[in-house]
Design an enzyme around this catalytic site. Structure first.
Site, PDB file in Angstrom:
ATOM      1  N   ASP A   1     -18.531 -43.600 -34.480  1.00  0.00           N
ATOM      2  CA  ASP A   1     -17.132 -43.368 -34.879  1.00  0.00           C
ATOM      3  C   ASP A   1     -17.054 -43.217 -36.407  1.00  0.00           C
ATOM      4  OD1 ASP A   1     -14.351 -43.324 -34.948  1.00  0.00           O
ATOM      5  OD2 ASP A   1     -14.154 -45.500 -34.758  1.00  0.00           O
TER       6      ASP A   1
ATOM      7  N   HIS B   1     -10.101 -46.786 -28.136  1.00  0.00           N
ATOM      8  CA  HIS B   1     -10.403 -48.146 -27.664  1.00  0.00           C
ATOM      9  C   HIS B   1     -10.205 -48.287 -26.155  1.00  0.00           C
ATOM     10  CE1 HIS B   1      -9.873 -49.619 -32.055  1.00  0.00           C
ATOM     11  NE2 HIS B   1     -11.090 -49.201 -31.811  1.00  0.00           N
TER      12      HIS B   1
ATOM     13  N   GLU C   1     -21.880 -51.359 -40.954  1.00  0.00           N
ATOM     14  CA  GLU C   1     -20.779 -50.950 -41.842  1.00  0.00           C
ATOM     15  C   GLU C   1     -21.389 -50.728 -43.224  1.00  0.00           C
ATOM     16  OE1 GLU C   1     -17.467 -49.969 -41.729  1.00  0.00           O
ATOM     17  OE2 GLU C   1     -17.974 -49.664 -43.824  1.00  0.00           O
TER      18      GLU C   1
ATOM     19  N   SER D   1     -13.181 -51.924 -33.232  1.00  0.00           N
ATOM     20  CA  SER D   1     -14.187 -51.853 -32.159  1.00  0.00           C
ATOM     21  C   SER D   1     -15.134 -53.066 -32.106  1.00  0.00           C
ATOM     22  CB  SER D   1     -14.967 -50.538 -32.258  1.00  0.00           C
ATOM     23  OG  SER D   1     -15.448 -50.326 -33.568  1.00  0.00           O
TER      24      SER D   1
ATOM     25  N   GLY E   1     -25.327 -46.436 -40.197  1.00  0.00           N
ATOM     26  CA  GLY E   1     -25.294 -46.665 -38.753  1.00  0.00           C
ATOM     27  C   GLY E   1     -26.011 -45.593 -37.948  1.00  0.00           C
TER      28      GLY E   1
ATOM     29  N   HIS F   1     -20.448 -47.377 -36.781  1.00  0.00           N
ATOM     30  CA  HIS F   1     -19.465 -47.345 -37.879  1.00  0.00           C
ATOM     31  C   HIS F   1     -18.390 -48.371 -37.540  1.00  0.00           C
ATOM     32  CE1 HIS F   1     -21.558 -43.538 -38.213  1.00  0.00           C
ATOM     33  NE2 HIS F   1     -21.060 -43.357 -39.424  1.00  0.00           N
TER      34      HIS F   1
HETATM   35  N1  SAM Z   1     -15.161 -48.038 -35.197  1.00  0.00           N
HETATM   36  C1  SAM Z   1     -14.065 -48.660 -35.904  1.00  0.00           C
HETATM   37  C2  SAM Z   1     -12.988 -49.043 -34.915  1.00  0.00           C
HETATM   38  O1  SAM Z   1     -12.821 -48.377 -33.881  1.00  0.00           O
HETATM   39  O2  SAM Z   1     -12.307 -50.035 -35.153  1.00  0.00           O
HETATM   40  C3  SAM Z   1     -13.517 -47.758 -36.978  1.00  0.00           C
HETATM   41  C4  SAM Z   1     -14.542 -47.183 -37.887  1.00  0.00           C
HETATM   42  S1  SAM Z   1     -13.954 -46.165 -39.175  1.00  0.00           S
HETATM   43  C5  SAM Z   1     -13.438 -44.715 -38.356  1.00  0.00           C
HETATM   44  C6  SAM Z   1     -15.446 -45.635 -39.939  1.00  0.00           C
HETATM   45  C7  SAM Z   1     -16.151 -46.737 -40.721  1.00  0.00           C
HETATM   46  O3  SAM Z   1     -17.480 -46.302 -41.010  1.00  0.00           O
HETATM   47  C8  SAM Z   1     -15.539 -47.044 -42.079  1.00  0.00           C
HETATM   48  O4  SAM Z   1     -15.281 -48.418 -42.173  1.00  0.00           O
HETATM   49  C9  SAM Z   1     -16.598 -46.617 -43.111  1.00  0.00           C
HETATM   50  O5  SAM Z   1     -16.647 -47.458 -44.239  1.00  0.00           O
HETATM   51  C10 SAM Z   1     -17.863 -46.736 -42.294  1.00  0.00           C
HETATM   52  N2  SAM Z   1     -18.992 -45.862 -42.680  1.00  0.00           N
HETATM   53  C11 SAM Z   1     -18.958 -44.648 -43.285  1.00  0.00           C
HETATM   54  N3  SAM Z   1     -20.198 -44.103 -43.308  1.00  0.00           N
HETATM   55  C12 SAM Z   1     -21.014 -44.983 -42.678  1.00  0.00           C
HETATM   56  C13 SAM Z   1     -22.378 -44.971 -42.309  1.00  0.00           C
HETATM   57  N4  SAM Z   1     -23.165 -43.919 -42.621  1.00  0.00           N
HETATM   58  N5  SAM Z   1     -22.884 -46.010 -41.639  1.00  0.00           N
HETATM   59  C14 SAM Z   1     -22.101 -47.076 -41.301  1.00  0.00           C
HETATM   60  N6  SAM Z   1     -20.791 -47.142 -41.611  1.00  0.00           N
HETATM   61  C15 SAM Z   1     -20.252 -46.103 -42.270  1.00  0.00           C
END
Ligand code: SAM
Length: 284
Positions: free
Chosen positions: A166, A18, A120, A102, A146, A41
């Protein structure tokens, strides 16, 4: 999909990620021209540090440690944290009950003509994300893959873009997470459509994945982006089996980001370190 980011919210990896995101957003604000932010993500944007899932892993660095690093962090980051905790910046530590994700950070940087898209895929997390944000015509929240946004949303109408990738790096039935390959394919699409965008790609560094990472780095280095920066942040192993290092690739890093990161990381790492093996590096 079993991954839930709340288990990891506010850990050293989240915080270092972040900080990089915020420094890039600050740079985008230096010019009045609008931008598009894509968070491929997104997660749920607001994490309750008192939730049993967060308490179970106990990965949040903790209020005491945060109090020690806060003087070195970008002021806007502290303001965002104060906002999510509904307190003044000066009283953040005693009111530190929520950590920001994020989308919460990105939303804070949107000016009148800036836009954002948050993806998401997990349906339950998507519903939670929607609950945190009331509707706005400045950003959209989508429940879709995503990675596909780099193909469908680039180039941006705004002529400037920041893309945060991410993923969760879940392995499912396989020994290697499919996310590594998906990142490369998405970045190729991104380059083809908008080679000048700022792309941030977070990844974990785990000893058992050494061969996978080696291949990932090789594929990254073959990408055509003009400027590539790799940041590694390692708090040193505590021998508890938990992840102690992570990396972020920054493609087209804004000017002077490296110097700013160097300054912040050199001050916070000695406080966050778990052992003398801790280090950070910036390479191009
Ligand atoms: N970016 C966020 C942050 O910094 O606060 C954290 C994200 S976390 C590491 C990854 C997220 O991606 C999870 O909530 C998961 O459910 C979601 N996810 C997994 N595969 C995905 C995809 N193909 N497309 C979008 N979201 C996805």
């Amino acid at each position: 999909m079993n991954y839930h980011h709340i288990y990891h919210a506010g850990n050293f990896a989240d915080i270092s990620k972040h900080i990089i995101l915020i420094l890039c957003l600050e740079k985008l604000h230096e010019k009045p021209t609008s931008f598009l932010a894509i968070d491929t993500h997104a997660g749920i944007a607001k994490y309750d540090l008192g939730d049993e899932k967060s308490l179970k892993t106990n990965e949040f660095i903790g209020r005491e440690i945060f109090a020690k690093i806060q003087d070195y962090l970008p002021e806007r980051y502290l303001k965002i944290l104060a906002k999510i905790n509904r307190c003044e910046m000066e009283n953040l530590i005693e009111n530190f009950n929520y950590y920001c994700g994020s989308p919460y950070i990105i939303r804070d940087y949107l000016r009148r003509d800036d836009r954002a898209i948050f993806a998401e895929l997990n349906r339950l997390e998507y519903v939670q994300l929607k609950k945190v944000f009331a509707g706005s015509d400045q950003f959209s929240i989508v429940s879709e893959d995503g990675f596909g946004l780099l193909k469908s949303k680039l180039p941006p109408l705004q002529k400037r873009a920041l893309v945060l990738i991410d993923p969760a790096f879940e392995k499912d039935q396989s020994t290697i997470s499919a996310d590594y390959e998906k990142i490369i394919l998405a970045l190729k699409e991104g380059y083809k459509r908008f080679e000048n965008g700022i792309y941030l790609v977070w990844h974990p560094i785990i000893e058992s994945d050494e061969a996978v990472l080696k291949n990932f780095y090789k594929e990254i280095s073959a990408l055509k982006f003009e400027k590539k920066t790799h940041v590694i942040f390692d708090v040193g192993s505590k021998d508890d089996g938990k992840m102690h290092a992570c990396g972020m690739f920054i493609f087209n890093a804004p000017w002077q980001i490296e110097e700013k990161l160097e300054k912040i990381f050199s001050r916070i790492l000695p406080i966050l370190k778990q052992s003398d093996q801790a280090f950070f590096s910036l390479s191009s």
